[in-house]
Design a protein around this motif. Sequence first.
Motif, PDB file in Angstrom:
ATOM      1  N   ALA A   1       6.283 -36.739   5.352  1.00 15.31           N
ATOM      2  CA  ALA A   1       5.188 -37.703   5.296  1.00 15.31           C
ATOM      3  C   ALA A   1       5.695 -39.095   4.933  1.00 15.31           C
ATOM      4  CB  ALA A   1       4.136 -37.229   4.291  1.00 15.31           C
ATOM      5  N   PRO A   2       6.340 -39.789   5.871  1.00 14.05           N
ATOM      6  CA  PRO A   2       6.860 -41.122   5.581  1.00 14.05           C
ATOM      7  C   PRO A   2       5.796 -42.199   5.667  1.00 14.05           C
ATOM      8  CG  PRO A   2       7.295 -40.573   7.852  1.00 14.05           C
ATOM      9  CD  PRO A   2       6.625 -39.366   7.252  1.00 14.05           C
ATOM     10  N   SER A   3       6.072 -43.321   5.023  1.00 16.49           N
ATOM     11  CA  SER A   3       5.244 -44.510   5.184  1.00 16.49           C
ATOM     12  C   SER A   3       5.846 -45.343   6.314  1.00 16.49           C
ATOM     13  CB  SER A   3       5.212 -45.328   3.887  1.00 16.49           C
ATOM     14  OG  SER A   3       4.628 -44.576   2.843  1.00 16.49           O
ATOM     15  N   PRO A   4       5.041 -45.840   7.236  1.00 18.57           N
ATOM     16  CA  PRO A   4       5.569 -46.590   8.391  1.00 18.57           C
ATOM     17  C   PRO A   4       5.872 -48.040   8.035  1.00 18.57           C
ATOM     18  CG  PRO A   4       3.198 -46.424   8.560  1.00 18.57           C
ATOM     19  CD  PRO A   4       3.577 -45.664   7.317  1.00 18.57           C
ATOM     20  N   THR A   5       6.834 -48.210   7.125  1.00 14.37           N
ATOM     21  CA  THR A   5       7.163 -49.561   6.647  1.00 14.37           C
ATOM     22  C   THR A   5       8.452 -50.088   7.257  1.00 14.37           C
ATOM     23  OG1 THR A   5       8.274 -48.572   4.728  1.00 14.37           O
ATOM     24  CG2 THR A   5       5.969 -49.196   4.462  1.00 14.37           C
ATOM     25  N   GLY A   6       9.012 -49.358   8.221  1.00 11.33           N
ATOM     26  CA  GLY A   6      10.252 -49.792   8.855  1.00 11.33           C
ATOM     27  C   GLY A   6      10.918 -48.634   9.565  1.00 11.33           C
ATOM     28  N   PHE A   7      12.217 -48.778   9.818  1.00 10.92           N
ATOM     29  CA  PHE A   7      12.969 -47.752  10.515  1.00 10.92           C
ATOM     30  C   PHE A   7      13.193 -46.523   9.632  1.00 10.92           C
ATOM     31  CE2 PHE A   7      14.751 -51.717  12.529  1.00 10.92           C
ATOM     32  CZ  PHE A   7      14.131 -51.531  13.759  1.00 10.92           C
ATOM     33  N   LEU A   8      13.407 -45.383  10.268  1.00 12.26           N
ATOM     34  CA  LEU A   8      13.767 -44.158   9.549  1.00 12.26           C
ATOM     35  C   LEU A   8      15.186 -44.313   9.010  1.00 12.26           C
ATOM     36  CD1 LEU A   8      13.107 -41.187   8.809  1.00 12.26           C
ATOM     37  CD2 LEU A   8      14.130 -40.534  11.004  1.00 12.26           C
ATOM     38  N   HIS A   9      15.373 -44.076   7.707  1.00 13.12           N
ATOM     39  CA  HIS A   9      16.711 -44.179   7.114  1.00 13.12           C
ATOM     40  C   HIS A   9      17.265 -42.790   6.827  1.00 13.12           C
ATOM     41  CE1 HIS A   9      15.236 -43.364   2.976  1.00 13.12           C
ATOM     42  NE2 HIS A   9      14.170 -44.031   3.369  1.00 13.12           N
ATOM     43  N   LEU A  10      18.527 -42.752   6.437  1.00 11.71           N
ATOM     44  CA  LEU A  10      19.217 -41.469   6.295  1.00 11.71           C
ATOM     45  C   LEU A  10      18.593 -40.571   5.235  1.00 11.71           C
ATOM     46  CD1 LEU A  10      22.970 -42.516   6.639  1.00 11.71           C
ATOM     47  CD2 LEU A  10      21.493 -41.431   8.333  1.00 11.71           C
ATOM     48  N   GLY A  11      18.112 -41.170   4.134  1.00 16.88           N
ATOM     49  CA  GLY A  11      17.452 -40.359   3.110  1.00 16.88           C
ATOM     50  C   GLY A  11      16.211 -39.681   3.665  1.00 16.88           C
TER      51      GLY A  11
ATOM     52  N   GLU B   1       8.890 -41.026  14.663  1.00 19.28           N
ATOM     53  CA  GLU B   1       8.754 -39.781  15.420  1.00 19.28           C
ATOM     54  C   GLU B   1       9.794 -39.720  16.540  1.00 19.28           C
ATOM     55  OE1 GLU B   1       5.359 -36.853  17.338  1.00 19.28           O
ATOM     56  OE2 GLU B   1       4.765 -38.746  16.426  1.00 19.28           O
ATOM     57  N   GLY B   2      10.058 -40.871  17.161  1.00 16.81           N
ATOM     58  CA  GLY B   2      11.072 -40.912  18.204  1.00 16.81           C
ATOM     59  C   GLY B   2      12.444 -40.534  17.678  1.00 16.81           C
ATOM     60  N   MET B   3      12.780 -40.970  16.470  1.00 15.86           N
ATOM     61  CA  MET B   3      14.079 -40.648  15.896  1.00 15.86           C
ATOM     62  C   MET B   3      14.181 -39.173  15.499  1.00 15.86           C
ATOM     63  SD  MET B   3      16.341 -43.022  16.021  1.00 15.86           S
ATOM     64  CE  MET B   3      15.717 -43.145  17.705  1.00 15.86           C
ATOM     65  N   LEU B   4      13.075 -38.570  15.088  1.00 14.78           N
ATOM     66  CA  LEU B   4      13.084 -37.127  14.806  1.00 14.78           C
ATOM     67  C   LEU B   4      13.349 -36.355  16.093  1.00 14.78           C
ATOM     68  CD1 LEU B   4      10.085 -36.709  12.315  1.00 14.78           C
ATOM     69  CD2 LEU B   4      12.511 -36.860  11.775  1.00 14.78           C
ATOM     70  N   GLU B   5      12.763 -36.812  17.184  1.00 13.83           N
ATOM     71  CA  GLU B   5      13.008 -36.158  18.474  1.00 13.83           C
ATOM     72  C   GLU B   5      14.458 -36.361  18.908  1.00 13.83           C
ATOM     73  OE1 GLU B   5      10.041 -37.881  20.968  1.00 13.83           O
ATOM     74  OE2 GLU B   5       8.409 -36.662  20.139  1.00 13.83           O
ATOM     75  N   TRP B   6      14.993 -37.583  18.709  1.00 16.60           N
ATOM     76  CA  TRP B   6      16.399 -37.836  19.048  1.00 16.60           C
ATOM     77  C   TRP B   6      17.321 -36.921  18.253  1.00 16.60           C
ATOM     78  CZ3 TRP B   6      20.222 -39.529  15.627  1.00 16.60           C
ATOM     79  CH2 TRP B   6      21.467 -39.832  16.206  1.00 16.60           C
TER      80      TRP B   6
ATOM     81  N   VAL C   1      18.664 -44.722  11.084  1.00 21.89           N
ATOM     82  CA  VAL C   1      19.031 -43.744  12.103  1.00 21.89           C
ATOM     83  C   VAL C   1      19.138 -44.409  13.472  1.00 21.89           C
ATOM     84  CG1 VAL C   1      18.346 -41.574  13.199  1.00 21.89           C
ATOM     85  CG2 VAL C   1      17.937 -41.916  10.754  1.00 21.89           C
ATOM     86  N   GLU C   2      18.264 -45.364  13.763  1.00 21.91           N
ATOM     87  CA  GLU C   2      18.320 -46.062  15.055  1.00 21.91           C
ATOM     88  C   GLU C   2      19.687 -46.672  15.313  1.00 21.91           C
ATOM     89  OE1 GLU C   2      13.877 -46.144  14.270  1.00 21.91           O
ATOM     90  OE2 GLU C   2      15.724 -46.126  13.109  1.00 21.91           O
ATOM     91  N   GLN C   3      20.312 -47.214  14.269  1.00 24.94           N
ATOM     92  CA  GLN C   3      21.610 -47.851  14.434  1.00 24.94           C
ATOM     93  C   GLN C   3      22.681 -46.841  14.827  1.00 24.94           C
ATOM     94  OE1 GLN C   3      22.140 -51.339  14.180  1.00 24.94           O
ATOM     95  NE2 GLN C   3      23.955 -50.616  15.281  1.00 24.94           N
ATOM     96  N   PHE C   4      22.619 -45.658  14.227  1.00 26.94           N
ATOM     97  CA  PHE C   4      23.584 -44.618  14.575  1.00 26.94           C
ATOM     98  C   PHE C   4      23.394 -44.164  16.020  1.00 26.94           C
ATOM     99  CE2 PHE C   4      23.336 -44.330   9.941  1.00 26.94           C
ATOM    100  CZ  PHE C   4      24.677 -44.353   9.616  1.00 26.94           C
TER     101      PHE C   4
END
Length: 495
Positions: free
Chosen positions: A14-24, A64-69, A266-269
Motif C-alpha cells: 500500500a504505497p503512497s503515490p508521491t513519486g517513483f517506486l524505490h528499492l525499499g 504498478e508498472g514497475m511491479l509488473e516489470w 526502480v525506474e532507473q535500474f
Amino acid sequence: MGGPLGVAVRVRFAPSPTGFLHLGGLRTALYNYLFAKQHQGRFILRVEDTDQNRVVPGAAEGIEGMLEWAGIPPDESPRQGGPVGPYQQSQRLSLYRKATDMLLEKGAAYRCFCTPQRLELLRKEALRSQQTPRYDNRCRHLSTRQVAEKVSQGAEHVVRFCLEEGSEPFCDLIYGWSRHEVASVEGDPVILKSDGFPTYHLANVVDDHLMGISHVLRGAEWLVSTSKHLLLYKAFGWDPPRFGHLPLLLNKDGSKLSKRQGHVFVEQFAQDGCLPEALLDLITDCGSGFAEKRMGRTLKELTAEFDVGRVERHSALLDLEKLPEFNRIHLAQQIGEEKQRRVLVAEVQALVEQVYGDRLEDSGVAEKGYVEQVLLLRKGHISRLKDLVMPKYAFLWIRPSVPREELQTVSAQAEEIGRLVLGLLERQAAAWTAEELGRDLRQLQEQIKGTQYSSMMKLLRLALSGQQQGPSVAEMMVSLGPREAGTRIQRALCS
C-alpha cells in the motif's frame, strides 16, 4: 461493515503515490508477493492517496508498472480491478465516513473543534517545558449539546479516536511480542480530517478489514503504531490481521536510502538495463528471510525458499556495487535457456538497430542466428545486454574501414601476416574456441621473422575492429566466425 472475504491468505502493498517506486518499497512488495504465492494467496496493490497535497500525477500508474516489470504483478489493483475495489483510497471516502460514524455512535470517537492556532500553542508550550508535544484531549469532554451547537454553526472540525489505557500485547511475525502504551504518551489521534479525508490510521484499518487482509507485512516504522491500530480494531469489533514488520533497507554504510538519490528508484535500474530478477535477488540476498545466502535465485526459487520467520530484526545493508555481478549471473542463466534466449535475441536486435542503424551494412549481423551466437559466446562475460552495443563491442555489428597503409605502420609484414591468418581461418571449424585459436595464432607468429606477437595482435585487432583496445583477437575471431573475420582482414589488406 463486515469483511466480505474468507480467511485465505491475502496481503497488500500500500504505497503512497508521491513519486517513483524505490528499492525499499520494492522489497516490501516482494516479501508480500512471496508470502502470498507461497500460501496460494492473493497479492493486492492499494494506493494510499489520502494526502492529496503530496500526490504526484502518474505516480500510482508508475508504481504498478514497475511491479509488473519486476515480475511481481498484483492480483488485484487499480489497473487489474477486483472484488473489493476501488483500490485507490481517494475513491473510498464514503466508506471512511461510514466507519467514522460507527465510532461516533459508540462513543469511541468525537468531534474536535480546536483550531490550528491552539494546537500550535500546545506544541510550543510542550517544547518549552521539554515535554513531547501531544493533544490534551480537550474536545473529548464536550457535551452532546455543545457539539450539536458548534456543528449547527458550521464550525470546522476533525474527528479524533479515543485512545484507551492498557493496550494489549501482540505477537509480531518478526519482532515477537510487543506492546506500546500509546494512550500514556500520545493525545487522541485524528482519524478524519476536516476535508473529509481519513488519516492513515483509520484508512488502513478500514481497508484491511474490508479487503479481507489476513497478514500485514509493512515497514518497521509502523511497529509503534500497531497498538493504536489494534485499539481501532477493538472499537469496531473486528478481528485484526497478523502483523509482521520488515526492518529498514539501508545503504552499505548504514545510512538511510534517500529518495533524493537517483539510484534508489526502480525506474532507473530498468532504464539502465538491469534484469528484474537480478534486482530482486540482490535486495533479498542483502537482507534475510532465507535459510542460506546464495546468488542467482530465480523468482520461483525465492518463492519456494522464503520464510517470514527467518526475517531478522536488524536493518539490511544494501551493497549496490554487487548488482553487476548479480546481473551477470542472471543474464547467463537466461542465455542458457532456449526460450529466454529467444526473447533476449529480439532485445539485442532492437538495441543494435537503435545504436548502429544504417551503419550495419549487409553483413547479416542483425540476423537471429548471428545474434544468438554472440549471446552464447559472450555468456558469462557481460552484465547487461546494453554492454553488447558499447564501443568495445562495436566490431560485432559494423565492419571497420582501415586503410592498408595504417596496417603497414603497425607491421611491415602486414601482407604476410594477413595471408597466413586467412589460411588459418579457412582451415578452422565453426566450433573453435578462443583458447584453441589463441594457441594457433601464437604458433603462426613464430613462423614470421621480425614480427613480435604484440604487433601481430595489434594489426589483427585493427583489421577486425578498427580499435586499438578491446577483447582478445581470438575472442573477436570466434565471435565473428571464420568467414566474417576473414572478410574483414582481406578487406583491410585490399583497401
